[in-house]
Design a protein around this motif. Structure first.
Motif, short mmCIF file in Angstrom:
data_model
loop_
_atom_site.label_atom_id
_atom_site.label_comp_id
_atom_site.label_asym_id
_atom_site.label_seq_id
_atom_site.Cartn_x
_atom_site.Cartn_y
_atom_site.Cartn_z
N SER A 106 57.91 147.09 49.38
CA SER A 106 58.70 148.07 48.80
C SER A 106 60.68 148.06 49.88
N ILE A 121 51.18 155.18 42.98
CA ILE A 121 50.53 154.69 41.39
C ILE A 121 50.43 152.84 42.46
N SER A 153 61.90 150.48 50.97
CA SER A 153 61.80 150.55 52.80
C SER A 153 61.06 149.80 53.53
N ASN A 167 53.48 150.99 48.62
CA ASN A 167 53.25 152.55 49.29
C ASN A 167 53.21 153.23 48.27
N1 LIG Z 1 52.44 159.71 40.42
C1 LIG Z 1 52.12 159.61 39.14
O1 LIG Z 1 50.65 160.28 39.05
C2 LIG Z 1 52.45 158.58 38.59
C3 LIG Z 1 52.09 158.87 37.02
C4 LIG Z 1 52.73 158.38 35.86
C5 LIG Z 1 53.72 157.57 35.93
N2 LIG Z 1 54.44 157.41 37.32
C6 LIG Z 1 55.16 156.52 38.16
O2 LIG Z 1 55.46 155.62 38.63
C7 LIG Z 1 56.23 155.20 39.53
C8 LIG Z 1 56.28 155.87 40.71
O3 LIG Z 1 55.19 157.00 41.14
P1 LIG Z 1 54.30 156.88 43.06
O4 LIG Z 1 53.97 158.69 42.09
O5 LIG Z 1 54.25 156.31 42.63
O6 LIG Z 1 56.41 157.35 43.14
P2 LIG Z 1 56.55 157.40 44.77
O7 LIG Z 1 54.76 157.60 45.64
O8 LIG Z 1 57.24 157.91 45.00
O9 LIG Z 1 56.24 155.82 45.49
C9 LIG Z 1 57.95 155.43 44.44
C10 LIG Z 1 57.57 153.49 44.76
O10 LIG Z 1 58.58 153.06 44.55
C11 LIG Z 1 59.39 152.09 45.87
N3 LIG Z 1 61.18 152.59 45.20
C12 LIG Z 1 61.33 153.51 44.66
N4 LIG Z 1 62.89 153.29 44.17
C13 LIG Z 1 62.91 151.69 44.69
C14 LIG Z 1 63.96 150.75 44.54
N5 LIG Z 1 64.83 150.96 44.69
N6 LIG Z 1 63.28 149.27 44.98
C15 LIG Z 1 61.74 149.07 45.18
N7 LIG Z 1 61.28 149.88 45.42
C16 LIG Z 1 61.08 151.45 45.53
C17 LIG Z 1 58.87 152.99 46.66
O11 LIG Z 1 59.23 152.10 47.58
P3 LIG Z 1 59.53 153.27 49.39
O12 LIG Z 1 58.82 154.42 49.31
O13 LIG Z 1 59.46 151.88 50.26
O14 LIG Z 1 60.83 153.68 49.52
C18 LIG Z 1 57.78 153.41 46.84
O15 LIG Z 1 56.74 152.53 47.11
C19 LIG Z 1 57.41 155.88 39.23
O16 LIG Z 1 57.86 155.65 37.62
C20 LIG Z 1 56.70 157.41 38.22
O17 LIG Z 1 57.50 158.36 36.79
C21 LIG Z 1 53.86 158.12 38.49
#
Ligand SMILES: NC(=O)c1ccc[n+]([C@@H]2O[C@H](COP(=O)([O-])OP(=O)(O)OC[C@H]3O[C@@H](n4cnc5c(N)ncnc54)[C@H](OP(=O)(O)O)[C@@H]3O)[C@@H](O)[C@H]2O)c1
Length: 202
Positions: free
Chosen positions: A30, A13, A32, A10
């Motif tokens: 995920s 990424i 939550s 959700n």
């Molecule tokens: N966004 C970008 O442009 C980008 C680019 C390069 C790399 N990244 C990397 O990609 C990863 C995700 O980033 P995002 O931007 O997609 O963040 P995001 O929108 O905040 O999503 C984070 C996801 O990880 C899940 N999560 C977090 N902690 C968890 C845990 N302990 N157990 C299971 N699921 C967990 C969250 O679940 P809930 O929502 O249910 O809590 C959510 O589904 C990060 O490591 C980030 O550094 C992101």
């Protein structure tokens, strides 16, 4: 068609990854569980065992999960380091360690890192350090995985869909469409590559 578990489905990424997995049976999870099939905490091995046992047979796990804290090195607290390391690094290693007990022969793991280990930015030290560790983990552990199981990492720059959140911190970076990152996940799941870091940058 493969059965693919997407953890972090959700998130920004996670949604990008799903764009590349349309031809597969996708099962979502995920922390939550909001909008997903399952709830899982990757920092807790028991939670991962419960998820994989519930799902049953699967061919691939895609991780788009991880929490990062952003601060300068001098101001980053021990708690912030721990939160990032336990989630983005140890959590994703847990997925592989526990997942190996359940995944089908010839299956694959795909983890998420991020461009900051290649293109550092202010406040990004914890994200950069754990991203570099994930890239190294994937390259090295690939030699040890049994039963033809593969592992790769997707290392994207910021995606357009997340520019609103990170754009201000990232002057001079060019965001890429999430669909392009989805292609990288697709390649990791559907190709024969292993031990690779797929960099997606503009
Ligand atoms: N966004 C970008 O442009 C980008 C680019 C390069 C790399 N990244 C990397 O990609 C990863 C995700 O980033 P995002 O931007 O997609 O963040 P995001 O929108 O905040 O999503 C984070 C996801 O990880 C899940 N999560 C977090 N902690 C968890 C845990 N302990 N157990 C299971 N699921 C967990 C969250 O679940 P809930 O929502 O249910 O809590 C959510 O589904 C990060 O490591 C980030 O550094 C992101």
């Amino acid at each position: 068609m493969k059965t693919v578990i997407v953890i972090g489905a959700n998130g920004k990424i996670g949604q990008a990854a799903m764009k590349g997995l349309g031809k597969h049976r996708v099962i979502t999870a995920s922390r939550s569980g909001n909008g997903c099939d399952h709830q899982v905490d990757i920092t807790d091995k028991a939670s991962l065992h419960a998820l994989f046992a519930k799902v049953g047979k699967f061919d691939a796990v895609v991780s788009a999960a991880g929490h990062c804290e952003y601060a300068s090195f001098e101001s980053m607290t021990d708690d912030q380091w721990q939160a990032t390391i336990q989630s983005k690094l140890v959590g994703q290693m847990n997925i592989v360690k526990v997942g190996l007990d359940y995944i089908e022969d010839g299956g694959s793991f795909t983890l998420i890192s991020g461009i900051l280990d290649i293109k550092p930015m202010p406040q990004g030290i914890a994200d950069a350090t754990t991203s570099g560790a994930i890239d190294t983990f994937v390259k090295c552990v690939a030699f040890e995985l049994p039963r033809g199981i593969r592992i790769n990492a997707v290392n994207p720059t910021v995606i357009e869909e997340a520019w609103e959140v990170y754009g201000e911190m990232m002057p001079g970076y060019q965001p890429v469409p999430g669909a392009l990152v989805g292609k990288a996940f697709e390649r990791c799941v559907d190709s024969f590559i292993t031990g690779q870091v797929i960099v997606v940058d503009a």
